[in-house]
Scaffold this motif. Structure first.
Motif, PDB file in Angstrom:
ATOM      1  N   ARG A  14       0.821  -1.208   0.000  1.00 13.91           N
ATOM      2  CA  ARG A  14       0.000   0.000   0.000  1.00 13.91           C
ATOM      3  C   ARG A  14       0.859   1.263   0.000  1.00 13.91           C
ATOM      4  O   ARG A  14       0.529   2.253  -0.653  1.00 13.91           O
ATOM      5  CB  ARG A  14      -0.958   0.003   1.193  1.00 13.91           C
ATOM      6  N   HIS A  15       1.952   1.226   0.740  1.00 12.04           N
ATOM      7  CA  HIS A  15       2.875   2.361   0.789  1.00 12.04           C
ATOM      8  C   HIS A  15       3.437   2.651  -0.605  1.00 12.04           C
ATOM      9  O   HIS A  15       3.451   3.802  -1.066  1.00 12.04           O
ATOM     10  CB  HIS A  15       3.999   2.036   1.774  1.00 12.04           C
ATOM     11  N   LEU A  16       3.878   1.597  -1.291  1.00 14.81           N
ATOM     12  CA  LEU A  16       4.432   1.772  -2.637  1.00 14.81           C
ATOM     13  C   LEU A  16       3.360   2.215  -3.625  1.00 14.81           C
ATOM     14  O   LEU A  16       3.592   3.126  -4.429  1.00 14.81           O
ATOM     15  CB  LEU A  16       5.077   0.468  -3.109  1.00 14.81           C
ATOM     16  N   VAL A  17       2.189   1.583  -3.568  1.00 21.09           N
ATOM     17  CA  VAL A  17       1.098   1.949  -4.472  1.00 21.09           C
ATOM     18  C   VAL A  17       0.719   3.412  -4.283  1.00 21.09           C
ATOM     19  O   VAL A  17       0.496   4.145  -5.249  1.00 21.09           O
ATOM     20  CB  VAL A  17      -0.125   1.031  -4.258  1.00 21.09           C
ATOM     21  N   TYR A  18       0.662   3.854  -3.038  1.00 22.64           N
ATOM     22  CA  TYR A  18       0.341   5.254  -2.754  1.00 22.64           C
ATOM     23  C   TYR A  18       1.333   6.189  -3.456  1.00 22.64           C
ATOM     24  O   TYR A  18       0.929   7.161  -4.113  1.00 22.64           O
ATOM     25  CB  TYR A  18       0.360   5.513  -1.246  1.00 22.64           C
ATOM     26  N   LEU A  19       2.625   5.906  -3.321  1.00 22.99           N
ATOM     27  CA  LEU A  19       3.639   6.795  -3.888  1.00 22.99           C
ATOM     28  C   LEU A  19       3.684   6.712  -5.410  1.00 22.99           C
ATOM     29  O   LEU A  19       3.969   7.708  -6.081  1.00 22.99           O
ATOM     30  CB  LEU A  19       5.006   6.467  -3.288  1.00 22.99           C
ATOM     31  N   VAL A  20       3.383   5.548  -5.963  1.00 18.87           N
ATOM     32  CA  VAL A  20       3.304   5.427  -7.425  1.00 18.87           C
ATOM     33  C   VAL A  20       2.129   6.237  -7.952  1.00 18.87           C
ATOM     34  O   VAL A  20       2.248   6.967  -8.940  1.00 18.87           O
ATOM     35  CB  VAL A  20       3.195   3.946  -7.842  1.00 18.87           C
ATOM     36  N   GLU A  21       0.975   6.127  -7.289  1.00 25.24           N
ATOM     37  CA  GLU A  21      -0.201   6.905  -7.703  1.00 25.24           C
ATOM     38  C   GLU A  21       0.095   8.401  -7.629  1.00 25.24           C
ATOM     39  O   GLU A  21      -0.260   9.166  -8.531  1.00 25.24           O
ATOM     40  CB  GLU A  21      -1.397   6.562  -6.806  1.00 25.24           C
ATOM     41  N   ASN A  22       0.753   8.808  -6.559  1.00 30.58           N
ATOM     42  CA  ASN A  22       1.093  10.216  -6.395  1.00 30.58           C
ATOM     43  C   ASN A  22       2.062  10.678  -7.473  1.00 30.58           C
ATOM     44  O   ASN A  22       1.922  11.770  -8.029  1.00 30.58           O
ATOM     45  CB  ASN A  22       1.697  10.453  -5.006  1.00 30.58           C
TER      46      ASN A  22
ATOM     47  N   ASP B 225       4.326 -10.119  -4.854  1.00 31.79           N
ATOM     48  CA  ASP B 225       3.056  -9.383  -4.918  1.00 31.79           C
ATOM     49  C   ASP B 225       3.268  -7.976  -5.469  1.00 31.79           C
ATOM     50  O   ASP B 225       2.462  -7.476  -6.259  1.00 31.79           O
ATOM     51  CB  ASP B 225       2.418  -9.301  -3.525  1.00 31.79           C
ATOM     52  N   ILE B 226       4.348  -7.327  -5.031  1.00 33.66           N
ATOM     53  CA  ILE B 226       4.655  -5.975  -5.515  1.00 33.66           C
ATOM     54  C   ILE B 226       4.934  -5.998  -7.016  1.00 33.66           C
ATOM     55  O   ILE B 226       4.422  -5.159  -7.766  1.00 33.66           O
ATOM     56  CB  ILE B 226       5.854  -5.397  -4.744  1.00 33.66           C
ATOM     57  N   ILE B 227       5.732  -6.959  -7.462  1.00 30.97           N
ATOM     58  CA  ILE B 227       6.036  -7.086  -8.885  1.00 30.97           C
ATOM     59  C   ILE B 227       4.770  -7.314  -9.689  1.00 30.97           C
ATOM     60  O   ILE B 227       4.568  -6.713 -10.751  1.00 30.97           O
ATOM     61  CB  ILE B 227       7.046  -8.230  -9.116  1.00 30.97           C
ATOM     62  N   TYR B 228       3.892  -8.165  -9.183  1.00 30.82           N
ATOM     63  CA  TYR B 228       2.643  -8.464  -9.894  1.00 30.82           C
ATOM     64  C   TYR B 228       1.793  -7.207 -10.073  1.00 30.82           C
ATOM     65  O   TYR B 228       1.306  -6.926 -11.173  1.00 30.82           O
ATOM     66  CB  TYR B 228       1.837  -9.522  -9.134  1.00 30.82           C
ATOM     67  N   VAL B 229       1.630  -6.451  -9.006  1.00 26.93           N
ATOM     68  CA  VAL B 229       0.801  -5.244  -9.077  1.00 26.93           C
ATOM     69  C   VAL B 229       1.414  -4.221 -10.031  1.00 26.93           C
ATOM     70  O   VAL B 229       0.717  -3.632 -10.861  1.00 26.93           O
ATOM     71  CB  VAL B 229       0.613  -4.637  -7.669  1.00 26.93           C
ATOM     72  N   LEU B 230       2.710  -4.005  -9.930  1.00 28.82           N
ATOM     73  CA  LEU B 230       3.367  -3.012 -10.793  1.00 28.82           C
ATOM     74  C   LEU B 230       3.274  -3.397 -12.262  1.00 28.82           C
ATOM     75  O   LEU B 230       2.989  -2.569 -13.125  1.00 28.82           O
ATOM     76  CB  LEU B 230       4.824  -2.846 -10.379  1.00 28.82           C
ATOM     77  N   GLN B 231       3.525  -4.667 -12.570  1.00 29.82           N
ATOM     78  CA  GLN B 231       3.522  -5.108 -13.963  1.00 29.82           C
ATOM     79  C   GLN B 231       2.130  -5.134 -14.573  1.00 29.82           C
ATOM     80  O   GLN B 231       1.952  -4.776 -15.740  1.00 29.82           O
ATOM     81  CB  GLN B 231       4.145  -6.499 -14.078  1.00 29.82           C
ATOM     82  N   ASN B 232       1.172  -5.563 -13.797  1.00 32.88           N
ATOM     83  CA  ASN B 232      -0.161  -5.787 -14.345  1.00 32.88           C
ATOM     84  C   ASN B 232      -1.086  -4.590 -14.229  1.00 32.88           C
ATOM     85  O   ASN B 232      -2.044  -4.480 -15.001  1.00 32.88           O
ATOM     86  CB  ASN B 232      -0.796  -7.008 -13.681  1.00 32.88           C
ATOM     87  N   HIS B 233      -0.822  -3.701 -13.281  1.00 36.43           N
ATOM     88  CA  HIS B 233      -1.730  -2.569 -13.072  1.00 36.43           C
ATOM     89  C   HIS B 233      -1.083  -1.203 -13.329  1.00 36.43           C
ATOM     90  O   HIS B 233      -1.787  -0.189 -13.319  1.00 36.43           O
ATOM     91  CB  HIS B 233      -2.305  -2.620 -11.667  1.00 36.43           C
ATOM     92  N   TYR B 234       0.224  -1.179 -13.569  1.00 36.20           N
ATOM     93  CA  TYR B 234       0.910   0.072 -13.910  1.00 36.20           C
ATOM     94  C   TYR B 234       1.862  -0.157 -15.093  1.00 36.20           C
ATOM     95  O   TYR B 234       3.040   0.179 -15.014  1.00 36.20           O
ATOM     96  CB  TYR B 234       1.677   0.609 -12.698  1.00 36.20           C
ATOM     97  N   PRO B 235       1.348  -0.710 -16.197  1.00 32.71           N
ATOM     98  CA  PRO B 235       2.237  -1.019 -17.321  1.00 32.71           C
ATOM     99  C   PRO B 235       2.834   0.238 -17.954  1.00 32.71           C
ATOM    100  O   PRO B 235       2.187   1.284 -18.016  1.00 32.71           O
ATOM    101  CB  PRO B 235       1.300  -1.736 -18.309  1.00 32.71           C
ATOM    102  N   GLU B 236       4.066   0.113 -18.383  1.00 34.86           N
ATOM    103  CA  GLU B 236       4.778   1.176 -19.096  1.00 34.86           C
ATOM    104  C   GLU B 236       4.897   2.471 -18.282  1.00 34.86           C
ATOM    105  O   GLU B 236       4.998   3.558 -18.840  1.00 34.86           O
ATOM    106  CB  GLU B 236       4.094   1.471 -20.437  1.00 34.86           C
TER     107      GLU B 236
END
Length: 293
Positions: free
Chosen positions: A126-134, A168-179
């Motif tokens: 969640r911490h990483l997802v938050y900062l990626v979204e930001n 899990d982190i790799i999966y989320v980044l690759q599949n939900h934040y492509p490119e």
């Protein structure tokens, strides 16, 4: 005398590719069907292009990938994560947004896995997802990618996240934040990290794998890569630059609280600051001294 026709052919070819890609975007949008709310807001033409790029412009595969992301976003609600919910994970400066961009205008996230103080997988994600979204919402106009700088100072196997969490982190980044990633710079990782990377790289797809660079000080090739991406005047000394890297948690928390307000406005929901955020804002106010008669 052949230079003019050559460039004309080259430009014509590029235009043909662009037209083909535009057609693929329209095809994907039609295949998705009617969208509404945040799903509609999320699925910009740029978004569709990223999913198509990630699936080599195969509309059916891109559609499946994007639909899975929309489903994930509807339940995980990454845009509604607020800083005060994840701040404790990053209180030691585990991940922060740099106050500089790379040479291409990209947002830079600085990661210091040696500061890892918890093995709570969901908190890390969640911490990483938050900062990626930001970071995505903070990208300059026309820029869709970010750069990651990873400093291994203090890193040991004891401070490392479990392999399941990394997966899990790799999966989320690759599949939900492509490119979204242009470069992942692993700077001066210890030799023992190679064993961990050998395991987790199994979960990294080919496109992402080629964006990961192992870089080392005093190696000419590494120095050239860093120079091509960063100005040494902005770059922290931990990465071979001239600037000191200091993390002030309260200052960063104030910045993220302001960012949360912008995020809420962008996505159209009410922002409710926590008590801690309110206290941080109060500290910024100047309290007048009492009058002395």
């Amino acid at each position: 005398m052949y230079s003019v026709p050559f460039f004309r052919r080259k430009n014509s070819k590029n235009q043909d590719i662009d037209s083909l890609h535009d057609a693929k975007v329209n095809e994907l949008r039609a295949a998705l069907g009617p969208l509404s709310g945040r799903s509609l807001q999320y699925c910009t033409d740029g978004c569709l292009r990223r999913y198509l790029e990630a699936r080599n412009w195969n509309v059916e595969k891109a559609k499946k990938m994007l639909e899975e992301t929309l489903q994930w976003r509807s339940t995980y609600r990454p845009e509604q994560i607020c800083w005060h919910e994840v701040a404790d994970v990053g209180k030691n400066g585990l991940i922060s947004r740099a106050d500089f961009h790379d040479r291409f205008g990209r947002i830079v996230l600085i990661m210091r896995p040696g500061m890892q103080k918890t093995t709570a997988g969901e908190g890390n994600l969640r911490h990483l997802v938050y900062l990626v979204e930001n970071a995505i919402l903070s990208l300059p106009e026309g820029q869709e990618q970010m750069t990651w700088l990873i400093d291994f100072t203090g890193w040991t196997l004891n401070t490392n996240v479990p392999i399941k969490v990394a997966r899990d982190i790799i999966y989320v980044l690759q599949n939900h934040y492509p490119e979204r990633l242009a470069l992942i710079a692993l700077y001066d990782p210890p030799r023992i990290f190679q064993a961990f990377w050998k395991v987790v790289s199994y979960f990294v797809d080919a496109k992402s794998f080629h964006k990961v660079q192992f870089l080392y000080p005093a190696r000419k090739e590494s120095e050239e890569i860093m120079k091509s991406y960063f100005d040494a005047e902005n770059l922290p000394t931990e990465f071979g630059g001239k600037k000191s890297l200091k993390y002030d948690h309260e200052e960063f928390s104030r910045l993220m609280a302001q960012e949360d307000e912008k995020t809420a406005k962008f996505w159209g929901f009410e922002y409710k600051p926590s008590n801690h955020v309110s206290k941080l804002h109060l500290r910024e106010e100047v309290v007048p001294e009492p009058l002395v008669e």
